[in-house]
Design a protein around this motif. Structure first.
Motif, PDB file in Angstrom:
ATOM      1  N   SER A 230     -67.119 -15.806  66.488  1.00  0.00           N
ATOM      2  CA  SER A 230     -65.897 -16.308  65.860  1.00  0.00           C
ATOM      3  C   SER A 230     -64.763 -15.293  65.844  1.00  0.00           C
ATOM      4  O   SER A 230     -63.604 -15.656  65.634  1.00  0.00           O
ATOM      5  CB  SER A 230     -66.199 -16.759  64.426  1.00  0.00           C
ATOM      6  OG  SER A 230     -66.633 -15.668  63.630  1.00  0.00           O
ATOM      7  N   GLY A 231     -65.085 -14.004  66.038  1.00  0.00           N
ATOM      8  CA  GLY A 231     -64.071 -12.958  65.975  1.00  0.00           C
ATOM      9  C   GLY A 231     -63.573 -12.527  67.339  1.00  0.00           C
ATOM     10  O   GLY A 231     -63.788 -13.207  68.356  1.00  0.00           O
ATOM     11  N   ALA A 232     -62.930 -11.376  67.348  1.00  0.00           N
ATOM     12  CA  ALA A 232     -62.354 -10.867  68.599  1.00  0.00           C
ATOM     13  C   ALA A 232     -63.428 -10.508  69.610  1.00  0.00           C
ATOM     14  O   ALA A 232     -63.209 -10.627  70.821  1.00  0.00           O
ATOM     15  CB  ALA A 232     -61.486  -9.641  68.301  1.00  0.00           C
ATOM     16  N   ALA A 233     -64.588 -10.041  69.118  1.00  0.00           N
ATOM     17  CA  ALA A 233     -65.704  -9.700  69.997  1.00  0.00           C
ATOM     18  C   ALA A 233     -66.987 -10.234  69.369  1.00  0.00           C
ATOM     19  O   ALA A 233     -67.124 -10.251  68.140  1.00  0.00           O
ATOM     20  CB  ALA A 233     -65.801  -8.186  70.187  1.00  0.00           C
ATOM     21  N   PRO A 234     -67.935 -10.683  70.175  1.00  0.00           N
ATOM     22  CA  PRO A 234     -69.196 -11.184  69.615  1.00  0.00           C
ATOM     23  C   PRO A 234     -69.922 -10.085  68.832  1.00  0.00           C
ATOM     24  O   PRO A 234     -69.937  -8.922  69.243  1.00  0.00           O
ATOM     25  CB  PRO A 234     -69.998 -11.589  70.858  1.00  0.00           C
ATOM     26  CG  PRO A 234     -68.995 -11.773  71.940  1.00  0.00           C
ATOM     27  CD  PRO A 234     -67.900 -10.792  71.645  1.00  0.00           C
ATOM     28  N   VAL A 235     -70.499 -10.481  67.697  1.00  0.00           N
ATOM     29  CA  VAL A 235     -71.272  -9.550  66.895  1.00  0.00           C
ATOM     30  C   VAL A 235     -72.652 -10.132  66.646  1.00  0.00           C
ATOM     31  O   VAL A 235     -72.853 -11.359  66.702  1.00  0.00           O
ATOM     32  CB  VAL A 235     -70.587  -9.230  65.542  1.00  0.00           C
ATOM     33  CG1 VAL A 235     -69.231  -8.587  65.759  1.00  0.00           C
ATOM     34  CG2 VAL A 235     -70.471 -10.482  64.680  1.00  0.00           C
ATOM     35  N   VAL A 246     -75.312  -3.035  55.728  1.00  0.00           N
ATOM     36  CA  VAL A 246     -74.569  -3.350  56.948  1.00  0.00           C
ATOM     37  C   VAL A 246     -75.210  -4.581  57.570  1.00  0.00           C
ATOM     38  O   VAL A 246     -76.416  -4.598  57.812  1.00  0.00           O
ATOM     39  CB  VAL A 246     -74.585  -2.177  57.956  1.00  0.00           C
ATOM     40  CG1 VAL A 246     -73.814  -2.542  59.218  1.00  0.00           C
ATOM     41  CG2 VAL A 246     -74.007  -0.922  57.319  1.00  0.00           C
ATOM     42  N   THR A 247     -74.411  -5.606  57.821  1.00  0.00           N
ATOM     43  CA  THR A 247     -74.978  -6.881  58.277  1.00  0.00           C
ATOM     44  C   THR A 247     -74.489  -7.304  59.661  1.00  0.00           C
ATOM     45  O   THR A 247     -74.927  -8.337  60.160  1.00  0.00           O
ATOM     46  CB  THR A 247     -74.649  -8.001  57.275  1.00  0.00           C
ATOM     47  OG1 THR A 247     -73.231  -8.107  57.134  1.00  0.00           O
ATOM     48  CG2 THR A 247     -75.287  -7.709  55.916  1.00  0.00           C
ATOM     49  N   THR A 248     -73.595  -6.528  60.278  1.00  0.00           N
ATOM     50  CA  THR A 248     -73.111  -6.897  61.611  1.00  0.00           C
ATOM     51  C   THR A 248     -73.030  -5.657  62.498  1.00  0.00           C
ATOM     52  O   THR A 248     -72.892  -4.529  62.025  1.00  0.00           O
ATOM     53  CB  THR A 248     -71.711  -7.543  61.555  1.00  0.00           C
ATOM     54  OG1 THR A 248     -70.774  -6.588  61.041  1.00  0.00           O
ATOM     55  CG2 THR A 248     -71.699  -8.792  60.708  1.00  0.00           C
ATOM     56  N   GLU A 249     -73.124  -5.890  63.798  1.00  0.00           N
ATOM     57  CA  GLU A 249     -72.891  -4.859  64.798  1.00  0.00           C
ATOM     58  C   GLU A 249     -72.341  -5.536  66.041  1.00  0.00           C
ATOM     59  O   GLU A 249     -72.784  -6.645  66.400  1.00  0.00           O
ATOM     60  CB  GLU A 249     -74.188  -4.112  65.130  1.00  0.00           C
ATOM     61  CG  GLU A 249     -73.977  -2.938  66.074  1.00  0.00           C
ATOM     62  CD  GLU A 249     -75.231  -2.101  66.260  1.00  0.00           C
ATOM     63  OE1 GLU A 249     -75.223  -1.238  67.166  1.00  0.00           O
ATOM     64  OE2 GLU A 249     -76.211  -2.298  65.521  1.00  0.00           O
ATOM     65  N   VAL A 250     -71.369  -4.922  66.671  1.00  0.00           N
ATOM     66  CA  VAL A 250     -70.809  -5.485  67.892  1.00  0.00           C
ATOM     67  C   VAL A 250     -71.935  -5.696  68.892  1.00  0.00           C
ATOM     68  O   VAL A 250     -72.733  -4.787  69.157  1.00  0.00           O
ATOM     69  CB  VAL A 250     -69.721  -4.561  68.479  1.00  0.00           C
ATOM     70  CG1 VAL A 250     -69.238  -5.085  69.822  1.00  0.00           C
ATOM     71  CG2 VAL A 250     -68.564  -4.434  67.501  1.00  0.00           C
ATOM     72  N   LEU A 251     -72.024  -6.897  69.421  1.00  0.00           N
ATOM     73  CA  LEU A 251     -73.143  -7.269  70.278  1.00  0.00           C
ATOM     74  C   LEU A 251     -73.292  -6.308  71.455  1.00  0.00           C
ATOM     75  O   LEU A 251     -74.407  -5.931  71.826  1.00  0.00           O
ATOM     76  CB  LEU A 251     -72.957  -8.702  70.782  1.00  0.00           C
ATOM     77  CG  LEU A 251     -74.072  -9.259  71.667  1.00  0.00           C
ATOM     78  CD1 LEU A 251     -75.391  -9.306  70.910  1.00  0.00           C
ATOM     79  CD2 LEU A 251     -73.694 -10.657  72.176  1.00  0.00           C
ATOM     80  N   GLU A 252     -72.199  -5.892  72.017  1.00  0.00           N
ATOM     81  CA  GLU A 252     -72.235  -5.005  73.179  1.00  0.00           C
ATOM     82  C   GLU A 252     -72.897  -3.671  72.858  1.00  0.00           C
ATOM     83  O   GLU A 252     -73.493  -3.028  73.733  1.00  0.00           O
ATOM     84  CB  GLU A 252     -70.814  -4.772  73.700  1.00  0.00           C
ATOM     85  CG  GLU A 252     -70.732  -3.925  74.955  1.00  0.00           C
ATOM     86  CD  GLU A 252     -69.305  -3.738  75.438  1.00  0.00           C
ATOM     87  OE1 GLU A 252     -69.107  -3.058  76.454  1.00  0.00           O
ATOM     88  OE2 GLU A 252     -68.382  -4.279  74.790  1.00  0.00           O
ATOM     89  N   ASN A 253     -72.795  -3.250  71.587  1.00  0.00           N
ATOM     90  CA  ASN A 253     -73.350  -1.953  71.183  1.00  0.00           C
ATOM     91  C   ASN A 253     -74.778  -2.039  70.677  1.00  0.00           C
ATOM     92  O   ASN A 253     -75.454  -1.015  70.526  1.00  0.00           O
ATOM     93  CB  ASN A 253     -72.476  -1.338  70.092  1.00  0.00           C
ATOM     94  CG  ASN A 253     -71.056  -1.062  70.573  1.00  0.00           C
ATOM     95  OD1 ASN A 253     -70.811  -0.912  71.763  1.00  0.00           O
ATOM     96  ND2 ASN A 253     -70.122  -1.021  69.623  1.00  0.00           N
ATOM     97  N   ALA A 254     -75.231  -3.240  70.347  1.00  0.00           N
ATOM     98  CA  ALA A 254     -76.548  -3.410  69.707  1.00  0.00           C
ATOM     99  C   ALA A 254     -77.669  -3.241  70.728  1.00  0.00           C
ATOM    100  O   ALA A 254     -77.697  -3.922  71.753  1.00  0.00           O
ATOM    101  CB  ALA A 254     -76.625  -4.784  69.054  1.00  0.00           C
TER     102      ALA A 254
END
Length: 258
Positions: A230-235, A246-254
């Motif tokens: 829903s945001g600027a980058a998938p999380v 902490v409940t989110t992390e940028v998908l690309e970094n996970a």
């Protein structure tokens, strides 16, 4: 119950606390998995692994009006820890370093905990293994999916000897939760998404007693990360009310272990 080829694999992992040697914060035992391992190869994780059929057999044998499947997971956490690190945690009886080494050798020979308990006159200490979390990351890996129950245990402040198994793991080390996160930021270790989130949660506690109280007050629920676009980058997102700071992390970094 065990898993078929298309079902999640039941697993258990143990977060072992000891009194901090280099600061006030408690230290946790972590292992670095061999890069040859198909899941989380090269990653720093807590000791643990899949629940074996023998763990279920022993759980059913020892259950006293309790859930034998839950007991089997605790047995697996104890067994895997002894196998991977040489620590006899979550057991009662006469235990010292020499006996633990002998027990580990017998475990590696027999492949099950029951013969170890019988040989050394040990018993499972249910109260020493505290349920903390359960992660089922559906859709996060391209291969096998693990349904992993996390437990807490305490070594207190005594001196302990650990020795890497040199097969599934290549390194053992003690570190505070915050210290492990800082090591990851410096790229000295790599952490998969569930391990990072659990370290952030564990870093909230100044000692084992606080972590235990939190675990006992926070019902264990299945954590299944979801992709949020829903945001600027998938999380990658987990529930906000499950006890994690902490409940989110940028998908690309996970890092997801696959």
């Amino acid at each position: 119950m065990s898993a078929s080829d298309d079902q999640p694999i039941p697993a258990a992992t143990l977060v072992i606390f000891r009194g901090g040697r280099e600061g006030a914060d408690p230290e946790l035992l972590m292992v670095v998995r061999s890069r040859k391992m198909s899941f989380a190869g090269g990653m720093a994780v807590f000791p643990g692994g899949r629940v074996d059929p023998a763990d279920y057999d022993l759980g059913r044998q020892l259950a006293r009006g309790e859930d034998p499947e839950e007991l089997a997971h605790r047995i697996a956490a104890i067994r895997e820890t002894l196998e991977e690190t040489g620590l006899a945690v979550g057991l009662t009886g006469t235990i010292d370093g020499t006996l633990a080494r002998e027990a580990r050798a017998l475990l590696l020979e027999q492949g099950a905990l029951a013969p170890v308990l019988e040989r050394f006159g040990w018993a499972i200490d249910r109260s020493a293994i505290i349920p903390f979390a359960r992660w089922l990351p559906l859709g996060m890996a391209h291969s096998r999916i693990f349904d992993t129950r996390f437990y807490l245990a305490d070594l207190g402040t005594g001196a302990v000897d650990v020795e890497v198994d040199a097969t599934e793991n290549t390194r053992l080390f003690w570190v505070s939760a915050q210290g492990a996160l800082e090591m990851a930021e410096r790229e000295e270790i790599a952490l998969i998404f569930p391990t990072r989130r659990n370290l952030e949660r564990l870093a909230l506690f100044g000692d084992f007693a606080a972590a235990k109280a939190h675990a006992e007050a926070t019902p264990v629920r299945i954590i299944t990360p979801q992709i949020d676009e829903s945001g600027a980058a998938p999380v990658l997102r987990i529930p906000y009310d499950a006890g994690y700071p902490v409940t989110t992390e940028v998908l690309e970094n996970a890092m997801r272990g696959d």
